[in-house]
Write a protein that holds these residues in place. Structure first.
Motif, short mmCIF file in Angstrom:
data_model
loop_
_atom_site.label_atom_id
_atom_site.label_comp_id
_atom_site.label_asym_id
_atom_site.label_seq_id
_atom_site.Cartn_x
_atom_site.Cartn_y
_atom_site.Cartn_z
N UNK A 290 -30.61 -18.61 19.92
CA UNK A 290 -30.47 -20.03 19.30
C UNK A 290 -29.31 -20.71 20.48
N UNK A 291 -28.56 -20.01 21.10
CA UNK A 291 -27.58 -20.88 22.14
C UNK A 291 -28.49 -21.69 23.01
N UNK A 292 -29.65 -21.57 23.00
CA UNK A 292 -30.46 -22.60 23.87
C UNK A 292 -30.35 -23.75 23.58
N UNK A 293 -30.62 -23.98 22.28
CA UNK A 293 -30.39 -25.37 21.36
C UNK A 293 -29.04 -25.87 21.09
N UNK A 294 -28.25 -24.98 20.81
CA UNK A 294 -26.82 -24.97 20.24
C UNK A 294 -25.98 -23.97 21.04
N UNK A 295 -25.25 -24.41 22.20
CA UNK A 295 -24.35 -23.66 22.95
C UNK A 295 -23.13 -23.01 22.14
N UNK A 296 -23.06 -21.69 22.51
CA UNK A 296 -22.13 -20.87 21.70
C UNK A 296 -20.81 -21.20 22.58
N UNK A 297 -20.11 -22.43 22.16
CA UNK A 297 -18.92 -22.55 22.87
C UNK A 297 -17.53 -21.97 22.31
N UNK A 298 -17.96 -21.56 21.18
CA UNK A 298 -16.55 -21.23 20.51
C UNK A 298 -16.28 -19.65 20.77
N UNK A 299 -17.43 -19.06 21.23
CA UNK A 299 -17.39 -17.52 21.68
C UNK A 299 -18.08 -16.73 20.58
N UNK A 300 -18.42 -15.94 20.94
CA UNK A 300 -19.29 -14.75 20.14
C UNK A 300 -18.65 -13.85 19.13
N UNK A 301 -18.95 -14.01 17.69
CA UNK A 301 -18.29 -13.02 16.94
C UNK A 301 -19.06 -12.13 16.40
N UNK A 302 -18.78 -10.90 16.40
CA UNK A 302 -19.60 -9.78 15.68
C UNK A 302 -20.55 -9.13 16.96
N UNK A 303 -21.80 -8.79 16.54
CA UNK A 303 -22.66 -7.95 17.43
C UNK A 303 -23.04 -9.10 18.55
N UNK A 304 -23.37 -8.32 19.51
CA UNK A 304 -23.97 -9.18 20.71
C UNK A 304 -25.53 -8.81 20.54
N UNK A 305 -26.20 -10.12 21.09
CA UNK A 305 -27.59 -10.17 21.17
C UNK A 305 -28.21 -9.14 21.97
#
Length: 361
Positions: A290-305
């Motif tokens: 989903x980060x292709x459309x909405x970059x994850x700029x705040x940092x990933x919480x929880x499980x990695x993809x």
């Protein structure tokens, strides 16, 4: 059991292999991590531009990689072509990762301009024949993956939906020729190209590209990022081919494609499985699609993809890593099966005739 391997220092296959950025010490250290959790195979992408630029140097670097993998008890599946991501690859310094974006710098091989240009065909043929011919009897090479997701797009191939059929029309003859060029070199290793889209419950449901992929492959390979039920259903469908099966991409934790869900099933069904990613790095595949459309700029919480380790070999999930090591310990006590996907007593059997294949299907 293995992974799709790109060193954490590389954003794509060009940066992995170019002389200026090739990092054998880091590659060796990260392959050691793969071996530490029981992996005995990796899937690795090559690129036609690297051969055109410096065939002897490129070959020598592949030799270095295979030697490092072999020291860790790992065999390598080599991928020749790929239809995912940026359509106009270029040698030289590669871009830095886009903040918060999954796999932002990956490049297609060949690029779309080369697909459209008939004058490029001799160069691509020389690449396939040269690489396969050089390593055709090398036991460190597990298999040849002729083309990764040739029908991908528009989400990942960065083309418009209207362009996809035109691209498929360009890919199909080259894919067919590439299988032929590779087979002409009489490799000891099997050839394959993974299907990944749609309903495979009968052969007439396969697209022309999928029919070519499965028809030309020695072993059937596929990609699946679904849960255990979806994985199992697709294995049922693929069993009709009567050939060894490899899942050459899986593992998307939030989608239910986890090691714990998939690997015991794959082991029971005698299917090899390659997760996506090993060490978090410049590909940023720990971030969700989903980060292709909405970059994850705040940092990933929880499980990695995707991915298993952070820099320095720190496990993202220590319990997951322990599970993988336990699974490998079980495998160490199991009978040795020389060919994945085929019962042990079938390894010395005569090859099936076409009529026998049809009856099995």
């Amino acid at each position: 059991m293995g992974c799709n391997f790109t060193p954490s220092s590389a954003i794509n296959q060009l940066e992995m292999w170019q002389a200026e950025s090739f990092d054998p010490a880091l590659i060796d250290a990260e392959l050691a991590l793969a071996a530490s959790i029981g992996m005995n195979a990796v899937r690795v992408y090559l690129h036609d531009l690297l051969w055109a630029d410096d065939a002897p140097g490129f070959t020598a670097r592949i030799e270095q990689f295979l030697a490092a993998a072999d020291r860790h008890g790992i065999r390598t599946m080599l991928v020749l072509f790929d239809s995912c991501w940026h359509p106009e690859p270029a040698l030289g310094p590669q871009p830095q990762p886009k903040a918060g974006v999954h796999n932002s710098g990956w490049v297609q091989a060949p690029g779309v301009p080369a697909l459209r240009d008939p004058a490029q065909r001799p160069r691509l043929e020389a690449y396939v024949r040269g690489i396969v011919g050089h390593f055709r009897t090398d036991a460190r090479v597990l298999a040849w993956d002729i083309w990764n997701e040739p029908d991908n797009g528009p989400d990942v191939a960065l083309c418009d939906a209207g362009e996809l059929q035109g691209k498929a029309d360009l890919v199909l003859p080259l894919l067919t020729d590439a299988f032929g060029w590779a087979r002409d070199m009489a490799p000891a290793q099997p050839l394959t190209s993974a299907i990944w889209l749609g309903d495979w419950s009968s052969r007439d449901r396969l697209s022309p590209l999928q029919q070519a992929q499965t028809g030309l492959s020695d072993i059937i390979s596929f990609h699946n990022y679904g849960d255990a039920a979806d994985f199992s259903r697709r294995l049922d469908w693929l069993g009709a081919f009567g050939r060894p099966v490899l899942c050459t991409e899986f593992m998307a934790r939030p989608a239910g494609s986890t090691f714990e869900a998939i690997l015991p099933l794959a082991r029971t069904r005698r299917v090899g499985a390659f997760c996506w990613g090993l060490v978090r790095g410049k590909t940023q595949t720990h971030l969700p699609w989903a980060s292709w459309e909405s970059p994850n700029l705040a940092g990933l919480e929880g499980k990695w993809f995707h991915d298993i380790f952070d820099a320095g070999g720190v496990a993202h999930d220590a319990q997951e890593v322990e599970f993988l090591r336990l699974l490998n310990a079980i495998d160490d006590r199991a009978p040795h099966w020389p060919i994945v996907g085929i019962p042990a007593d079938a390894n010395s059997a005569a090859p099936r005739t076409a009529e026998q294949h049809s009856e099995a299907a």
